[in-house]
Write an enzyme that holds these catalytic residues in place. Structure first.
Site, short mmCIF file in Angstrom:
data_model
loop_
_atom_site.label_atom_id
_atom_site.label_comp_id
_atom_site.label_asym_id
_atom_site.label_seq_id
_atom_site.Cartn_x
_atom_site.Cartn_y
_atom_site.Cartn_z
N GLN A 1 -1.48 -5.03 0.03
CA GLN A 1 -1.73 -5.32 1.44
C GLN A 1 -2.90 -4.48 1.95
O GLN A 1 -3.22 -3.46 1.35
CB GLN A 1 -0.48 -5.00 2.29
CG GLN A 1 0.71 -5.89 1.97
CD GLN A 1 0.56 -7.30 2.50
OE1 GLN A 1 -0.49 -7.69 3.02
NE2 GLN A 1 1.61 -8.10 2.34
N ASP B 1 -0.21 9.09 -0.83
CA ASP B 1 -0.73 7.74 -0.60
C ASP B 1 -0.81 7.40 0.88
O ASP B 1 -0.96 6.25 1.27
CB ASP B 1 0.11 6.70 -1.37
CG ASP B 1 1.53 6.57 -0.81
OD1 ASP B 1 1.85 7.24 0.18
OD2 ASP B 1 2.29 5.75 -1.36
N ASP C 1 -9.70 -2.81 6.08
CA ASP C 1 -8.25 -2.92 6.28
C ASP C 1 -7.82 -1.99 7.42
O ASP C 1 -7.85 -0.77 7.27
CB ASP C 1 -7.53 -2.55 4.98
CG ASP C 1 -6.04 -2.83 5.05
OD1 ASP C 1 -5.52 -2.99 6.17
OD2 ASP C 1 -5.41 -2.89 3.98
N HIS D 1 -0.46 3.58 0.49
CA HIS D 1 0.93 3.09 0.47
C HIS D 1 1.01 1.56 0.58
O HIS D 1 1.87 0.94 -0.03
CB HIS D 1 1.69 3.75 1.62
CG HIS D 1 3.17 3.70 1.45
ND1 HIS D 1 3.83 4.35 0.43
CD2 HIS D 1 4.15 3.07 2.17
CE1 HIS D 1 5.13 4.12 0.52
NE2 HIS D 1 5.35 3.34 1.56
N MET E 1 10.64 0.36 4.12
CA MET E 1 10.94 0.46 5.55
C MET E 1 10.07 -0.52 6.34
O MET E 1 8.89 -0.67 6.04
CB MET E 1 10.64 1.89 6.01
CG MET E 1 11.08 2.18 7.41
SD MET E 1 10.86 3.93 7.79
CE MET E 1 9.29 3.89 8.61
N ASP F 1 -1.63 -0.58 -0.19
CA ASP F 1 -2.29 -1.16 -1.37
C ASP F 1 -1.28 -1.37 -2.49
O ASP F 1 -1.43 -2.30 -3.31
CB ASP F 1 -3.38 -0.21 -1.92
CG ASP F 1 -4.55 -0.02 -0.97
OD1 ASP F 1 -4.75 -0.87 -0.08
OD2 ASP F 1 -5.26 1.00 -1.13
N SER G 1 8.48 1.90 -1.84
CA SER G 1 8.77 2.81 -0.73
C SER G 1 10.29 3.03 -0.61
O SER G 1 10.93 3.40 -1.60
CB SER G 1 8.16 2.23 0.55
OG SER G 1 8.16 3.19 1.57
N HIS G 2 10.88 2.76 0.56
CA HIS G 2 12.33 2.97 0.70
C HIS G 2 13.11 2.03 -0.23
O HIS G 2 14.30 2.24 -0.48
CB HIS G 2 12.74 2.76 2.17
CG HIS G 2 14.09 3.34 2.49
ND1 HIS G 2 14.68 3.21 3.72
CD2 HIS G 2 14.96 4.04 1.73
CE1 HIS G 2 15.86 3.82 3.69
NE2 HIS G 2 16.05 4.32 2.52
CA CA Z 1 -5.07 -1.87 1.89
#
Ligand code: CA
Length: 310
Positions: free
Chosen positions: A282, A254, A235, A276, A41, A278, A107-108
């Site tokens: 990211q 997560d 982050d 989520h 998403m 990571d 994810s989605h």
């Molecule tokens: Ca991260």
């Protein structure tokens, strides 16, 4: 003497270069079928030149994998995103000359790739979901508590659709389909996910938190996920996953997806020290210092697919 030192330095540099080439030639990630990545998403292929799958495609390619990064609607139902992805998979099959692909979805992207496997199993060698809400997300259920049809819902949908449109516009290959925040929410809450699973049950565990079938219709199913909402204080997106984790009422998650909801097919691991974001390395590689690099996890998985002749 100085000349000798220079020669030695040059020799070491060229030897290192040769050794790097030898690594590339090992074919560690050289799968039989191309690897196709599908975002979640509000995701994208590249945003202002930055990969959604941060550093992952390049690493996989370096050791021999053919990697294609897809882009579908940032916000829509799993079925609508799946139809968009199917068109891209048909193109990839035509371009690559291979009859099938290995689909990976974050994810989605998880339910999205499952849709393609269910309607066109002939085009899919394997399905791998990473941090995907197969049984819905407590965070989506929380948002779904905003009364349907209310002004609050209209405002929320408006803001989210606008954000998705901006992401789409700035991405490398903007999707032409409309943004549909309420459609996405419908697919990601637990009631909508159960409805989707009844239509497309392949690989979904029949128990509350077990594994699913490892192989359905000739397709291998795998999944992994993290359970650490906060991993790196540098982050800023840890604020998002930290806040999201509060909607889970104690269940391991997560930050956006619960541990058991992420299970599909063979569960490779469901407790990485990752949140989520990571899971796709990211933001810009800021992940936990006390966990395997997410990029290495993808690399190992490509090798797993290779060893399974996929
Ligand atoms: Ca991260």
């Amino acid at each position: 003497m100085n000349n000798n030192k220079t020669l030695l330095a040059l020799c070491i540099a060229s030897c290192l270069a040769v050794s790097a080439q030898a690594d590339a030639a090992t074919g560690y990630t050289q799968t039989k079928y191309p690897i196709v990545l599908t975002h979640g998403m509000l995701g994208f292929d590249k945003l202002l030149g930055v990969d959604y799958w941060y550093g992952i495609p390049a690493t996989l390619r370096r050791d021999g994998a053919k990697v294609y990064v897809t882009e579908v609607s940032q916000l829509n139902t799993s079925e609508a995103r799946g139809e968009e992805l199917l068109a891209q998979v048909e193109e990839i099959v035509a371009i690559s000359g291979q009859s099938k692909v290995n689909l990976l979805g974050h994810s989605h992207g998880g339910p999205t790739i499952r849709y393609v496997a269910a309607v066109r199993p002939d085009l899919v060698a394997s399905i791998t979901s990473i941090g995907a809400p197969h049984k819905g997300s407590a965070a989506a259920d929380f948002i779904r508590n905003v009364p349907p049809g209310s002004a609050g819902e209209a405002l929320l949908a408006g803001i989210t659709n606008a954000l998705a449109s901006v992401i789409n516009l700035l991405s490398s290959n903007p999707s032409s389909s409309p943004q549909n925040a309420l459609g996405a929410l419908e697919s990601l809450n637990s009631v909508g996910a159960a409805r989707f699973n009844a239509k497309f049950p392949q690989g979904i565990p029949t128990s509350a938190c077990g594994e699913g079938a490892y192989r359905v219709n000739g397709i291998n199913y795998y999944s992994w996920s993290g359970i650490s909402p906060l991993t790196n204080f540098l982050d800023p997106t840890d604020l998002l996953t930290g806040a999201g984790s509060l909607t889970f009422k104690g269940e391991a998650n997560d930050g956006l997806v619960g541990r058991c909801s992420s299970h599909l097919g063979q569960v490779i691991r469901d407790n990485y020290r990752m949140n989520h974001l990571d899971e796709v390395n990211q933001t810009l590689g800021l992940t936990s210092l006390f966990e395997t690099s997410p990029v290495s996890v993808y690399r190992q998985h490509a090798n797993r697919l290779k060893n399974a002749s996929l």
